[in-house]
Every structure is written in C-alpha cells, then in structure tokens.
Write a protein that holds these residues in place. Structure first.
Motif, short mmCIF file in Angstrom:
data_model
loop_
_atom_site.label_atom_id
_atom_site.label_comp_id
_atom_site.label_asym_id
_atom_site.label_seq_id
_atom_site.Cartn_x
_atom_site.Cartn_y
_atom_site.Cartn_z
N UNK A 446 0.82 -1.21 0.00
CA UNK A 446 0.00 0.00 0.00
C UNK A 446 0.85 1.26 0.00
N UNK A 447 2.04 1.21 0.62
CA UNK A 447 2.93 2.38 0.61
C UNK A 447 3.46 2.65 -0.79
N UNK A 448 3.83 1.59 -1.54
CA UNK A 448 4.28 1.79 -2.92
C UNK A 448 3.13 2.26 -3.79
N UNK A 449 1.93 1.74 -3.56
CA UNK A 449 0.77 2.18 -4.34
C UNK A 449 0.49 3.66 -4.11
N UNK A 450 0.73 4.12 -2.88
CA UNK A 450 0.53 5.52 -2.57
C UNK A 450 1.71 6.41 -2.90
N UNK A 451 2.74 5.85 -3.57
CA UNK A 451 3.93 6.60 -3.99
C UNK A 451 4.69 7.21 -2.82
N UNK A 452 4.64 6.56 -1.65
CA UNK A 452 5.40 7.02 -0.49
C UNK A 452 6.67 6.18 -0.40
#
Length: 605
Positions: A446-452
């Motif tokens: 989810x962090x990669x999906x949110x570009x964080x």
C-alpha cells in the motif's frame, strides 16, 4: 475405589474427607476447615494445582509412611468414619481437594520450589556466604518458609527476599516479577481498566471463556495468573494450567474429568488455562467444545497468532477474544521502575536518602547503580516485550556483579553499553509465518501504491531485518509491477524481474539494496490499474455467464485437416499482415460483441 455410601437426602452433599452430610450451600466452607485440619495432621501437599493433574494422587514426602493396610483405609471408612479421619492422612487420599483449597498465591508457589539445598548450591557457586535463619528477616526460615507463609500481595512476597537472593536465583526476572494483582499490571488499560467490562467481570468472579491474543511479552500469561490468584483467594474456582506444546489429548480429558467431579462434589468451577492454544490442531480443540458449552470448564487460551485462523470457529464463537496490545514505552518504564526498586538498584537521577539507607543495610551485596539512560534504552529496544526487557536487565546486572565480585564495599554502575550488550540488537517483532508477516507485506504494497517511497523503505526494512525471505519480497514486487504500475510504465516489470534474479544470485545481506532500489522505483513510477481491472472483469464475466460458454467463432479456428476445412473452420478469416489498411473483423463470440472490459462492469451483464 469401592466404598459403601449411605443414602443422603436429595439436597445434601457428602464431604469426601469425613463423609458427613451437609447442605449444598455449606459444603465449601466445611471443606476449608476439614482440609486445613488434614494439613495440620498430615503436612503440606506437594501437588501443584497449576500443573497437569496425574492419574494417581501423590502423597507428600512429609506424610506418615503408609502401613501395609493403608490402601484399604477408604474401604474401611464406610464402617467407621471417625476412625478413618483420625488414622489416615486426608492429604494422601484426597490430594485433589486439598490443593483446590490452597490459599497460596501463584508467586508463593514457585518461590517455594526453591529448596534450601538449591539455595546453598547457588550461594557456593556465587561465592556468597549463606545466611543463617538468625540473619534472615524476622520470622523467616529460608525459602521453605516463603512457601508456607500466609498468602499476601506479590509486592510483600518480593520484599521478603533480599536483593542478593533475587540476583543470584536461578529464575528469570520476568517470572520473579510477575504481578499478582491488577494494580501492578501495566500497559493494558483498554482491556483491564477501571471502567472496562473485563474488570467488572473479574471483580464479580464471573469469568467467561476467553482467548487472549497479543504479541509475546504483552502480559497474556500474567493476566491468566491474576485471574487464578483472585479465584483462589475467594474460593470460587480452581485453576489448572496446561501448555499446548507439551500436553496430550488424554491429559486434557483427565483435567475435564476432574473438573466434572469438582463441580459435582464441591459446586465449584474449574478455570483451564491453555498456553499457546494455537498449537492444538482442530480435532484437539474440538475436545473442549461440549465442556465449554455446558460450563464444566472456563477456558482461557493464550495465543500470539490470529485466532480467526488458528482457533476453530465453533470454539471461537463460545469464547470472548481479548486483544492485548504491544506494551508502550511508558508501560515498559513502569515495569522496569518496579523491577529496580525490588532489586534495590539505585537510579542515578532518582537518588534519595531511603535508597541510601537500603543500600547500606545489606553488606553482602555491592551497591548497584544504573543510569536512567540505560533504563530508557531497555524500554525502547525491547519493542514492547516485557519478558525481553526484564531478562535483559537481569542479564546485565548478573554480568556486572559476576565480573566485579560480590564485595559489599564495591560499587557497580550499569551503563547503556551494558544493556545493549545484553540485547545485542533491536528486538524486532516479526513472525515469518504469522499475522505480522501479512501485515508488513500489506503495508509495503500500500505504501508503494501511494507513492510514499520513505514508508516503502521502512516496511521493506522491517521485513528484511526481521528475517523475511528476500525472494518472497522480490516476488511481491514483480506482482506489484503489473498490478499497480502496469501500462503506465511498462519497464517496471523488467526492473522487478531483474531484482528477483539478482536476489536469487547473491542473497542476503547484499541483495537488500537491490530490493530497496526496486521498491523506490515502483513507488515513484506512475500508476495504472487498467490491466488489473480489465482482467478482473474478464473473470467476472466468465463466472456470471449463464448456460454453456459460447463457442469459438469458426473463422478464428485453425483448419489443419480437410474435414475441418469442409466444416467451415478458418473460412473467411482475414490475415492482417496481408492488408495495408486496418482490417475489420470480429474476434469475440457473437454474444459478447461490442463489449469493452476496460469499462465494463459485472452489473452490466
């Protein structure tokens, strides 16, 4: 045992010790007096109620040696109950009931297990002069006295022991400091706070069957022992502890059988504590179902795994799940402050005259100091695990005491470096096969999906430093490259596949930077889920189709044989490279012509 039982009125219960009849409401009070009288004549029982019960009762070593006819004592009691109670130790025959009415606290039970002989050996090994009874606390006569003394709070029991004994005892500090009351139980206010449902149930002794779920060292076993201590003091239930790692199904059935007898004879329930209950398989867990349902036993299970996956649904529906959280830094600080105060260790930033007097009163132990920074280091690095924090403190103290000797005139200072040596590294909670495994990979995805990119690196580090297989992480990155990046950056998939191959070649720890590079690349890449959604729509279309699936159109089929050509296979097919302009041709079955899976939804069917 064959004994002749006299007829009793329907509302009366016969005492299993003296065989007299009493009303059901008065039998428990009579058993207390009757069994205490048996203790005075027969000596203390050695049966520990917290251990798995044996099929045969054990006779105390201090009891009178049995005569050749002692086995027939119970049978003879039918003719003369008075002679039976005077000539036969009740402890030998009814050890089960005697241990059930024990008034000793849980802490006193394990403290009594350290015999004077073991204390003497420990004292010799440590180079300490063993104190005589005259040098001990007033009225104390060594460890045996601690076992037989009246029950009291855990604080009083710990204060009866000198810091020298606590530092040299062959027992983990986490076990020694285990609280016996809710007032000394820190960090779980959401579960056992003043206004919580569980607190009111415990105060009223209406304990339901429950599953205690939480990370290691958060207080699951301690909470169960607090329940046991409260039940013993009020005499409302007996408490039996089993461990799923070493208990067979036959032992569980034996406990349940004794619980049935206890409920029938004494009108008293049995609280059965199962540690690591997730270690029982599904069939073993089914053993508890009818007995929890009818109230024969109150089941308390402790587990570090998600009970939704590890506990039978039928058993889970009969139990209340209490979720215990990881201990906060503040709760760990309170636990450590209680430990150093009990051990007589002075905190440099909290000096007082009382601690000076306490240090000077014990000439057998060196004066021990600890920096506040060292305590803070334990609270932060133990990752909410009270067991790891207390045991690392004990290890650091014992190491410094052993290296410096036990001269009472010497001073010892515990610094942060000594604590880190005991912990070795940050105590990271991560279970590669448990729920934390799925929690962390979900957070990374989810962090990669949110570009964080920062959060992506953090969760990646949590997994790798916790011992996760790097190839598992690499496979998840390959999946992410198509699921979430897709056609927005087609080069993301080759990047992820290359990262997987590189991890396979060189392994940990060298491949950690490769995974970090790939995770950051995927976090920064533009995102597109068109491919993921379109294929999900295709699956939905296939699942929701009514009737037989449509056949492949004839013009799309190959015709390698003359018969197939005669049947119309490949007839009318337009070979696209043979045309210089776009070819208009249908490629879907007739029922699906005009459908666009990138915009179609299952509700449109």
């Amino acid at each position: 045992m064959a004994m002749e039982m006299t007829a009793t009125p329907p509302d009366s219960v016969q005492c299993p010790v003296c065989f007299k009849d009493f009303e059901a409401s008065a039998i428990n009070g009579h058993l207390d007096l009757c069994l205490l009288k048996g203790v005075n004549h027969s000596g203390p029982s050695t049966t520990d109620e917290t251990e798995p019960p044996l099929k045969k009762s054990r006779i105390s070593a201090e009891a009178v040696p049995p005569s050749p006819g002692v086995n027939n004592t119970v049978a003879a009691s039918s003719s003369s109950s008075s002679s039976s109670s005077s000539s036969t130790p009740s402890t030998a025959v009814f050890s089960l009931f005697q241990t059930n009415r024990s008034k000793q606290s849980v802490q006193n039970e394990w403290l009594g297990s350290f015999s004077s002989k073991q204390t003497a050996v420990t004292a010799v090994n440590k180079g300490i002069k063993r104190s005589s009874p005259s040098e001990a606390e007033p009225g104390a006569a060594g460890p045996d006295h601690v076992k037989s003394q009246p029950s009291g709070s855990n604080r009083r029991t710990l204060n009866d022991l000198s810091p020298r004994t606590l530092l040299t005892i062959d027992k983990p500090l986490a076990e020694i400091m285990r609280p016996n009351t809710l007032e000394e139980y820190f960090g779980q206010n959401k579960v056992v706070g003043q206004q919580t449902l569980f607190r009111s149930l415990l105060d009223s002794q209406e304990i339901p069957s429950m599953i205690l779920w939480g990370p290691p060292g958060c207080g699951k076993t301690t909470l169960a022992h607090i329940i046991a201590s409260s039940s013993k003091k009020k005499g409302t239930a007996r408490f039996v502890t089993l461990s799923a790692t070493s208990t067979s199904t036959n032992e569980v059935r034996e406990v349940i059988k004794q619980a049935q007898n206890e409920l029938r004879l004494c009108k008293r329930k049995t609280i059965l504590f199962i540690d690591e209950i997730h270690r029982f398989n599904k069939s073993q867990q089914d053993t508890f179902l009818p007995h929890v349902e009818c109230g024969t036993v109150t089941l308390i299970g402790a587990t570090t795994e998600n009970p939704s996956f590890q506990v039978n649904a039928a058993l889970l529906s009969r139990c209340k799940v209490l979720v215990l959280e990881k201990l906060s830094v503040e709760a760990m600080a309170s636990i450590l402050d209680r430990a150093v105060a009990t051990l007589g260790i002075r905190v440099l930033e909290q000096e007082s005259e009382n601690t000076k007097d306490q240090d000077q009163s014990d000439g057998h132990m060196p004066k021990i100091f600890i920096e506040q920074k060292a305590l803070d280091t334990i609270a932060y690095l133990c990752d909410g695990d009270a067991r790891a924090g207390l045991n690392s403190l004990q290890l650091a103290v014992q190491a410094q005491v052993s290296s410096s000797g036990l001269d009472g005139s010497q001073e010892i200072l515990l610094k942060e470096v000594h604590i880190k040596e005991g912990l070795q590294r940050s105590h990271i909670l991560y279970d590669k096969a448990g729920e934390e495994h799925y929690n962390c990979i979900s957070a990374l995805h989810k962090s990669m999906r949110g570009s964080d990119e920062n959060a992506s690196l953090y969760w990646l580090g949590r997994m790798l430093e916790g011992g996760e297989d790097p190839l598992y992480v690499a496979r998840r990155l390959v999946r992410f490259a198509s699921e979430d990046v897709g056609m927005a950056d087609p080069s993301a998939l080759p990047q992820a596949v290359s990262a997987f191959q590189a991890c396979h070649f060189i392994g940990m720890p060298e491949c950690e930077v490769i995974l970090a590079q790939c995770a950051v690349y995927l976090a920064r890449a533009p995102k597109s889920v068109q491919i993921y959604k379109a294929y999900a729509n295709v699956k939905a279309c296939l699942r929701n189709h009514k009737g037989p699936l449509p056949p492949v159109p004839l013009h799309l089929r190959n015709a390698p044989t003359r018969l197939m050509k005669q049947l119309g296979y490949a007839k009318g097919y337009k070979y696209n490279p043979a045309f210089s302009v776009p070819v208009e041709q249908e490629y879907l079955p007739e029922e699906l012509r005009g459908i666009d899976f990138f915009t179609w939804t299952p509700s449109d069917a």
